[in-house]
Design a protein around this motif. Structure first.
Motif, PDB file in Angstrom:
ATOM      1  N   HIS A 130     -30.350 -18.821   0.036  1.00  0.00           N
ATOM      2  CA  HIS A 130     -28.889 -18.838   0.140  1.00  0.00           C
ATOM      3  C   HIS A 130     -28.381 -20.101   0.840  1.00  0.00           C
ATOM      4  N   SER A 330     -23.317 -10.136   2.175  1.00  0.00           N
ATOM      5  CA  SER A 330     -24.058 -11.206   1.517  1.00  0.00           C
ATOM      6  C   SER A 330     -24.570 -12.187   2.564  1.00  0.00           C
ATOM      7  N   SER A 332     -24.747 -15.207   1.731  1.00  0.00           N
ATOM      8  CA  SER A 332     -24.101 -16.437   1.284  1.00  0.00           C
ATOM      9  C   SER A 332     -23.027 -16.879   2.273  1.00  0.00           C
ATOM     10  N   ASP A 418     -21.742 -19.367  -4.825  1.00  0.00           N
ATOM     11  CA  ASP A 418     -22.623 -18.505  -4.040  1.00  0.00           C
ATOM     12  C   ASP A 418     -24.034 -19.047  -4.189  1.00  0.00           C
ATOM     13  N   GLU A 419     -25.043 -18.215  -3.944  1.00  0.00           N
ATOM     14  CA  GLU A 419     -26.427 -18.700  -3.974  1.00  0.00           C
ATOM     15  C   GLU A 419     -26.859 -19.182  -5.350  1.00  0.00           C
TER      16      GLU A 419
END
Length: 437
Positions: A130, A330, A332, A418-419
């Motif tokens: 991440h 998350s 992230s 995001d990731e």
């Protein structure tokens, strides 16, 4: 994930370099603290950044051409719970019910060394996937869980701050220690891990309700004996929790005062949340140098409240941002910052991309006393570096094509990425994650 090559002695990474040279002003989108160098080469020798070049450095370097991609310092997550990957995205509770229903049962399993080791490996690999290369982490009350995290981080070369959780009351069987046992475990862990490689020990008080006054005093004594130790805990996350602390500690002026009176507030203290603090609490944080790790995703998910970022900043409180997984939803950092924007919007404020990213990179490193090591691309910093796609998918590609200036572009990246945007994560100059083709 693809197999990773051995580290290069001289590595050059081409892309759009973004970091900070100072603290961005609240609400300002054209801030001089932002350092953006599009289509430059980041030069790394061994584990350290040795320069930036506008031109190809030549054949003496192992070159990776990521033209058209964003290159950032690795993110620093200042508050996250390793065992709570097991309960992330669990339904229907607020803080105190969350602990009893989900968290404590998950943490009991980490008394098993095999569970602790597998959990540590899974957690740290997830951080790297991440874009997080350094973290302040909660394991469990079990000494073996802290050992497992330290050892796994050392194998990856990561900057990790953690320590055995202290809980000697208001917790189920298998998750309580006692003062003398906890002190022995802490001292053994400090002796083995603190200052080894890139590891540091944090005296880890779960939160005031799960430690007796005697255990809190012991934790404060450890901090006073060695100023290089960190301290991590929770404070003023939820109104019910604040009320509980007031009943348990009737002599304390406030929740924060419970920690201050035993010596747990100092420049290496990391206190998660800090939503329900008053002006006097903010003055104490500013005086002691302790930081608040703001956890917006968790605060929204558990319904804890809305942290007032500009109010705390104006009072001189040091701030960072954190995922607080598994209360957060998350690992992230982009998702965390996007939720941070929503929290401030509900308070009638607007969080810029610069204030958010700074709090996850340079600002976090400064608050932890690590700015000579990580958080930016200055000379001789360790090369904790992540490479990102500016856009992933049709919607983000289209939005990027319409962005008119840098802040708009970066804000859209935070909101839409995001990731899945992550291409590679480097820790001290060595690739520790690469996206599969």
């Amino acid at each position: 994930m693809t197999a990773l090559p051995p580290a290069a002695d001289r590595l050059a990474l081409r892309g759009d370099l973004l970091d900070f040279t100072g603290t961005p002003a609240w609400g300002r989108v054209d801030d001089p603290a932002v350092r953006f160098r599009p289509d430059h080469w980041l030069l790394v020798e061994g584990s350290r950044v040795v320069g930036v070049s506008a031109t190809d450095p030549g054949d003496g370097w192992q070159r990776e051409d990521h033209q058209g991609r964003l290159i950032l310092p690795g993110f620093i997550d200042t508050h996250v719970h390793s065992p709570q990957l097991d309960v992330i995205a669990s339904y229907g509770t607020e803080l105190l019910d969350w602990l009893n229903t989900y968290t404590f049962p998950a943490e009991q399993r980490y008394a098993d060394p095999l569970v602790a080791q597998a959990g540590a490996e899974r957690f740290l690999d997830a951080l790297l996937a991440h874009g997080t290369t350094a973290a302040v982490v909660y394991p469990t009350v079990h000494k073996v869980s802290a050992d497992a995290l330290f050892d796994a981080a050392a194998r990856r070369g990561m900057r990790l701050i953690t320590g055995k959780v202290l809980m000697d009351r208001h917790a189920p069987d298998g998750l309580r220690d006692d003062v003398s046992e906890a002190e022995r475990d802490c001292r053994a862990l400090i002796e083995r891990h603190h200052g080894r490689d890139r590891l540091a020990y944090a005296v880890t008080v779960r939160f005031a309700p799960t430690s007796t006054p005697e255990q809190l005093a012991m934790a404060g004594r450890l901090c006073r004996e060695d100023a290089s130790l960190y301290m991590q805990t929770h404070v003023a996350e939820n109104r019910s929790e604040v009320d509980w602390v007031a009943r348990l500690f009737p002599d304390a002026r406030s929740y924060l005062d419970v920690y201050d009176r035993v010596g747990l507030l100092h420049p290496r203290s990391v206190l998660a949340h800090g939503i329900w603090l008053d002006d006097q609490d903010h003055a104490v944080l500013a005086r002691t140098g302790a930081q608040i790790a703001h956890c917006p995703s968790s605060n929204l998910f558990l319904g804890s409240g809305l942290f007032d970022w500009p109010r705390a900043q104006a009072a001189g409180v040091r701030l960072s941002v954190a995922s607080d997984v598994g209360g957060g939803t998350s690992l992230s950092t982009q998702r965390t910052l996007a939720d941070g924007y929503k929290v401030q919007a509900l308070n009638g404020q607007r969080l810029t991309a610069w204030c958010g990213l700074h709090a996850a990179t340079l600002g976090a490193s400064q608050a932890l006393g690590l700015s000579e090591e990580i958080g930016h691309f200055g000379m001789d910093t360790l090369a904790d570096v992540c490479i990102w796609d500016w856009a992933h998918g049709t919607v983000a590609d289209h939005r990027l094509s319409l962005a008119r200036e840098l802040h708009e572009k970066v804000f859209a990246w935070i909101t839409l990425s995001d990731e899945r945007n992550l291409v590679a994560s480097y820790v001290a100059g060595r690739a520790r994650y690469r996206r599969s083709p």
